[in-house]
Design an enzyme around this catalytic site. Sequence first.
Site, PDB file in Angstrom:
ATOM      1  N   TYR A  54      -4.903   7.005 -12.379  1.00  0.00           N
ATOM      2  CA  TYR A  54      -3.490   7.424 -12.390  1.00  0.00           C
ATOM      3  C   TYR A  54      -3.053   7.953 -13.757  1.00  0.00           C
ATOM      4  O   TYR A  54      -1.971   8.530 -13.891  1.00  0.00           O
ATOM      5  CB  TYR A  54      -2.556   6.269 -11.979  1.00  0.00           C
ATOM      6  CG  TYR A  54      -2.859   5.596 -10.663  1.00  0.00           C
ATOM      7  CD1 TYR A  54      -3.720   6.186  -9.730  1.00  0.00           C
ATOM      8  CD2 TYR A  54      -2.293   4.369 -10.332  1.00  0.00           C
ATOM      9  CE1 TYR A  54      -4.012   5.547  -8.530  1.00  0.00           C
ATOM     10  CE2 TYR A  54      -2.577   3.739  -9.132  1.00  0.00           C
ATOM     11  CZ  TYR A  54      -3.447   4.327  -8.234  1.00  0.00           C
ATOM     12  OH  TYR A  54      -3.731   3.699  -7.051  1.00  0.00           O
ATOM     13  N   ASP A  62       0.722  -2.377 -10.176  1.00  0.00           N
ATOM     14  CA  ASP A  62      -0.572  -1.874  -9.715  1.00  0.00           C
ATOM     15  C   ASP A  62      -0.805  -0.478 -10.279  1.00  0.00           C
ATOM     16  O   ASP A  62      -0.138   0.482  -9.886  1.00  0.00           O
ATOM     17  CB  ASP A  62      -0.593  -1.829  -8.178  1.00  0.00           C
ATOM     18  CG  ASP A  62      -1.958  -1.418  -7.650  1.00  0.00           C
ATOM     19  OD1 ASP A  62      -2.807  -2.313  -7.468  1.00  0.00           O
ATOM     20  OD2 ASP A  62      -2.203  -0.210  -7.459  1.00  0.00           O
ATOM     21  N   HIS A 117     -12.335   1.178  -7.565  1.00  0.00           N
ATOM     22  CA  HIS A 117     -11.326   1.967  -6.838  1.00  0.00           C
ATOM     23  C   HIS A 117     -11.830   2.459  -5.481  1.00  0.00           C
ATOM     24  O   HIS A 117     -11.101   2.384  -4.484  1.00  0.00           O
ATOM     25  CB  HIS A 117     -10.900   3.149  -7.709  1.00  0.00           C
ATOM     26  CG  HIS A 117      -9.520   3.637  -7.442  1.00  0.00           C
ATOM     27  ND1 HIS A 117      -8.682   4.101  -8.412  1.00  0.00           N
ATOM     28  CD2 HIS A 117      -8.818   3.731  -6.283  1.00  0.00           C
ATOM     29  CE1 HIS A 117      -7.524   4.461  -7.879  1.00  0.00           C
ATOM     30  NE2 HIS A 117      -7.587   4.244  -6.583  1.00  0.00           N
ATOM     31  N   LYS A 163      -7.924  -0.326 -11.958  1.00  0.00           N
ATOM     32  CA  LYS A 163      -9.096  -0.026 -11.117  1.00  0.00           C
ATOM     33  C   LYS A 163     -10.060   0.879 -11.873  1.00  0.00           C
ATOM     34  O   LYS A 163      -9.613   1.802 -12.570  1.00  0.00           O
ATOM     35  CB  LYS A 163      -8.647   0.682  -9.829  1.00  0.00           C
ATOM     36  CG  LYS A 163      -7.433   0.060  -9.172  1.00  0.00           C
ATOM     37  CD  LYS A 163      -7.057   0.711  -7.861  1.00  0.00           C
ATOM     38  CE  LYS A 163      -5.706   0.171  -7.386  1.00  0.00           C
ATOM     39  NZ  LYS A 163      -4.544   0.910  -7.904  1.00  0.00           N
TER      40      LYS A 163
HETATM   41  P1  NDP Z   1       4.251   4.279  -0.647  1.00  0.00           P
HETATM   42  O1  NDP Z   1       3.923   3.975   0.766  1.00  0.00           O
HETATM   43  O2  NDP Z   1       4.606   3.183  -1.571  1.00  0.00           O
HETATM   44  O3  NDP Z   1       5.410   5.369  -0.637  1.00  0.00           O
HETATM   45  C1  NDP Z   1       5.910   5.968  -1.784  1.00  0.00           C
HETATM   46  C2  NDP Z   1       6.798   7.160  -1.375  1.00  0.00           C
HETATM   47  O4  NDP Z   1       7.876   6.718  -0.576  1.00  0.00           O
HETATM   48  C3  NDP Z   1       7.383   7.897  -2.546  1.00  0.00           C
HETATM   49  O5  NDP Z   1       7.439   9.254  -2.195  1.00  0.00           O
HETATM   50  C4  NDP Z   1       8.794   7.309  -2.664  1.00  0.00           C
HETATM   51  O6  NDP Z   1       9.664   8.300  -3.177  1.00  0.00           O
HETATM   52  C5  NDP Z   1       9.116   6.987  -1.218  1.00  0.00           C
HETATM   53  N1  NDP Z   1       9.936   5.771  -1.095  1.00  0.00           N
HETATM   54  C6  NDP Z   1       9.746   4.584  -1.733  1.00  0.00           C
HETATM   55  N2  NDP Z   1      10.657   3.680  -1.328  1.00  0.00           N
HETATM   56  C7  NDP Z   1      11.420   4.288  -0.413  1.00  0.00           C
HETATM   57  C8  NDP Z   1      12.528   3.855   0.361  1.00  0.00           C
HETATM   58  N3  NDP Z   1      13.016   2.617   0.242  1.00  0.00           N
HETATM   59  N4  NDP Z   1      13.095   4.743   1.213  1.00  0.00           N
HETATM   60  C9  NDP Z   1      12.622   5.995   1.321  1.00  0.00           C
HETATM   61  N5  NDP Z   1      11.570   6.459   0.619  1.00  0.00           N
HETATM   62  C10 NDP Z   1      10.974   5.617  -0.245  1.00  0.00           C
HETATM   63  O7  NDP Z   1       3.025   5.142  -1.208  1.00  0.00           O
HETATM   64  P2  NDP Z   1       1.987   5.055  -2.404  1.00  0.00           P
HETATM   65  O8  NDP Z   1       0.890   5.962  -2.010  1.00  0.00           O
HETATM   66  O9  NDP Z   1       2.606   5.261  -3.708  1.00  0.00           O
HETATM   67  O10 NDP Z   1       1.415   3.555  -2.334  1.00  0.00           O
HETATM   68  C11 NDP Z   1       1.927   2.481  -3.097  1.00  0.00           C
HETATM   69  C12 NDP Z   1       0.923   2.061  -4.158  1.00  0.00           C
HETATM   70  O11 NDP Z   1      -0.339   1.750  -3.576  1.00  0.00           O
HETATM   71  C13 NDP Z   1       0.576   3.171  -5.171  1.00  0.00           C
HETATM   72  O12 NDP Z   1       1.605   3.423  -6.104  1.00  0.00           O
HETATM   73  C14 NDP Z   1      -0.691   2.607  -5.761  1.00  0.00           C
HETATM   74  O13 NDP Z   1      -0.375   1.573  -6.684  1.00  0.00           O
HETATM   75  C15 NDP Z   1      -1.380   2.039  -4.516  1.00  0.00           C
HETATM   76  N6  NDP Z   1      -2.325   3.014  -3.924  1.00  0.00           N
HETATM   77  C16 NDP Z   1      -3.668   2.710  -4.001  1.00  0.00           C
HETATM   78  C17 NDP Z   1      -4.616   3.544  -3.485  1.00  0.00           C
HETATM   79  C18 NDP Z   1      -6.047   3.186  -3.580  1.00  0.00           C
HETATM   80  O14 NDP Z   1      -6.916   4.013  -3.261  1.00  0.00           O
HETATM   81  N7  NDP Z   1      -6.387   1.994  -4.003  1.00  0.00           N
HETATM   82  C19 NDP Z   1      -4.256   4.831  -2.842  1.00  0.00           C
HETATM   83  C20 NDP Z   1      -2.813   5.064  -2.777  1.00  0.00           C
HETATM   84  C21 NDP Z   1      -1.911   4.158  -3.290  1.00  0.00           C
HETATM   85  P3  NDP Z   1      10.540   8.068  -4.538  1.00  0.00           P
HETATM   86  O15 NDP Z   1       9.574   7.690  -5.631  1.00  0.00           O
HETATM   87  O16 NDP Z   1      11.182   9.394  -4.739  1.00  0.00           O
HETATM   88  O17 NDP Z   1      11.502   6.962  -4.210  1.00  0.00           O
END
Ligand code: NDP
Length: 278
Positions: free
Chosen positions: A51, A46, A109, A76
């Site tokens: 991004y 995704d 988006h 998006k």
């Molecule tokens: P997430 O809820 O996926 O959380 C990501 C964060 O959690 C990062 O800081 C990561 O750190 C940490 N993390 C991931 N796995 C673990 C774990 N197993 N244990 C502890 N910490 C963990 O947040 P996102 O906002 O990135 O959402 C996911 C996806 O959703 C985005 O990447 C994007 O593709 C989409 N999105 C879409 C939006 C929209 O408006 N359409 C808005 C926001 C997101 P680290 O990388 O250091 O592991």
Amino acid sequence: MAGVPALTLNNGNGIPQLGFGVYQIPPPQTAAAVLSAFEIGYRHIDTAQMYENEKEVGEAVAASGLERGEVFLTSKVNNNRQTREEVLASFDETLAKLGTDYVDLMLIHWPLPTVRDFTVAWKALEEVYREGRARSIGVSNFEPHHIRRLLAETDIPPSVNQIEVHPYLIQSEVREFDDEHQIVTEAWSPIAQGDVLDDPVITSVARTVGRTPAQVVLRWHIQRGDVVFPKSVNRERMRENFALFDFELSAQDMETISSLDRNGRRGPNPNEFAWVPR
Ligand code: NDP
């Protein structure tokens, strides 16, 4: 390990229920992160024009040796691409950056209801859908009243609505609306960017089932029927987030997690959000 199930969209296409999100992965790290995700078994990525890492996602697809048909790619349309011409031009750029002649799913988006008429962008997406260059089209951050407008004023119903969902924002109303209209809900920020992981209710369920807090929360989404794509740049966490299909939460655990709902939105309210990049 059991494989990732596919859900069927309202146009008959399949979508892997678990994917990998690349929001906030800096472009220089993106190709390596996506390649790691492919090695672990993820087949759904995704990304978004916003991004600024579509090109690096494309590099990873090319370097992976996977057939194009084995990978599900979503992007998006950015908030500053509002007219038909801008949507079509930006869509061409997305395909070029991803190094492909089609995306599996293209979304608007944000609705930006105070800024533009989102039906204009939607009609442009209908064109690329009809041409087969977007296999499915959908929306992100759309509230039911936004989708109602699309259904009333345009031809093709969205296949997907990607919205913020996690245990602090369970989104009952939007998810019910999506269900009633055969729209698959995708849950963004599924672990609330880590914020829900030390909640005592989550850690307690995790202890009971012998899994990590992230696995429990992601499994809750899967059992609710939503699509998720957690983001991580850490290979061990990518592995952890992928291991969701060899355990189950009880109905009681599901309810306990849902009871954490507190209207805890982390991102902007889609009715008000009006940010347009320069
Ligand atoms: P997430 O809820 O996926 O959380 C990501 C964060 O959690 C990062 O800081 C990561 O750190 C940490 N993390 C991931 N796995 C673990 C774990 N197993 N244990 C502890 N910490 C963990 O947040 P996102 O906002 O990135 O959402 C996911 C996806 O959703 C985005 O990447 C994007 O593709 C989409 N999105 C879409 C939006 C929209 O408006 N359409 C808005 C926001 C997101 P680290 O990388 O250091 O592991």
